[in-house]
Design an enzyme around this catalytic site. Sequence first.
Site, short mmCIF file in Angstrom:
data_model
loop_
_atom_site.label_atom_id
_atom_site.label_comp_id
_atom_site.label_asym_id
_atom_site.label_seq_id
_atom_site.Cartn_x
_atom_site.Cartn_y
_atom_site.Cartn_z
N GLU A 1 -11.75 2.80 6.10
CA GLU A 1 -10.62 3.00 7.01
C GLU A 1 -10.53 4.50 7.31
O GLU A 1 -9.63 5.19 6.86
CB GLU A 1 -9.32 2.48 6.41
CG GLU A 1 -8.20 2.43 7.45
CD GLU A 1 -6.86 2.00 6.86
OE1 GLU A 1 -6.12 1.30 7.55
OE2 GLU A 1 -6.56 2.38 5.71
N GLU B 1 0.82 -1.20 0.00
CA GLU B 1 0.00 0.00 0.00
C GLU B 1 0.86 1.26 0.00
O GLU B 1 1.61 1.49 0.95
CB GLU B 1 -0.90 0.02 1.24
CG GLU B 1 -1.75 1.27 1.37
CD GLU B 1 -2.53 1.33 2.67
OE1 GLU B 1 -3.57 2.00 2.69
OE2 GLU B 1 -2.10 0.71 3.66
#
Length: 255
Positions: free
Chosen positions: A236, A139
């Site tokens: 998130e 990520e």
Amino acid sequence: MAKFSANLGFLWAELPLPAAIRAAHAAGFDAVECHFPYEVDPEEVRATLLDTGLPMLGLNTAPGDLTAGEFGLAALPHRRAAARAAIDQAIGYAVATDTANIHVMAGKADGAEARAAFVENLRYGCTRAAAHGLTLLIEPINSHDVPGYFLTTLDQAVEIIAEVGADNLKLMFDCYHVARMGDDVIAGLAQYAPLIGHVQFAGVPSRGRPDVGELDYHRVFAHLDQAGYSAPLGAEYKPEGTSETSLGWLDLFQD
């Protein structure tokens, strides 16, 4: 219609993980994901997931020594043994909880040695994970929130995925981080669609609820729907107040 996964690193973070899973189920989420679950008995987590019917989509490798400024280990040349131990730990926990994806955290580093360490550790992890049918994710994390993090851009991530050359290494596309780096989220989703293993989101620039901020998630989610992306999207974000009082956006994006 979009499906959503509650990231329990931020949502219901004050609760023990099994209770947080139950809270996400009660709120209507389709799945859950977490950050660092390792202090919780995986059998208890597995039992709760089975009881609620929610899949666990992902977890992170251990971040290392946070008090020393570490935020991931896999790109740290001097932490190779610890990085591989963290990958092994994550694989073991994922297998025990039927979690499909593992985010391998690169850590704070730069330069050619860091890149080589990251590639080598990812190859190690992909081989180990493939034996269990697991996918590893990397990520890009924006440099405003985590200065010095090794992996910051989509292009960098895509180059590393190509260099590792493993079918079970995919891109964690976090819309918040991509937008904070100044990149076009929808263009990135379109360009890198074949490499994306999971999508996360939060409001920009606050990292709060997704219906507040500069990024139009109606457009983002519509693009994903039109492109045929059907997996749950990872919420998130950092709620203001309680997690429950932050969930008004769910109705907005599920209509």
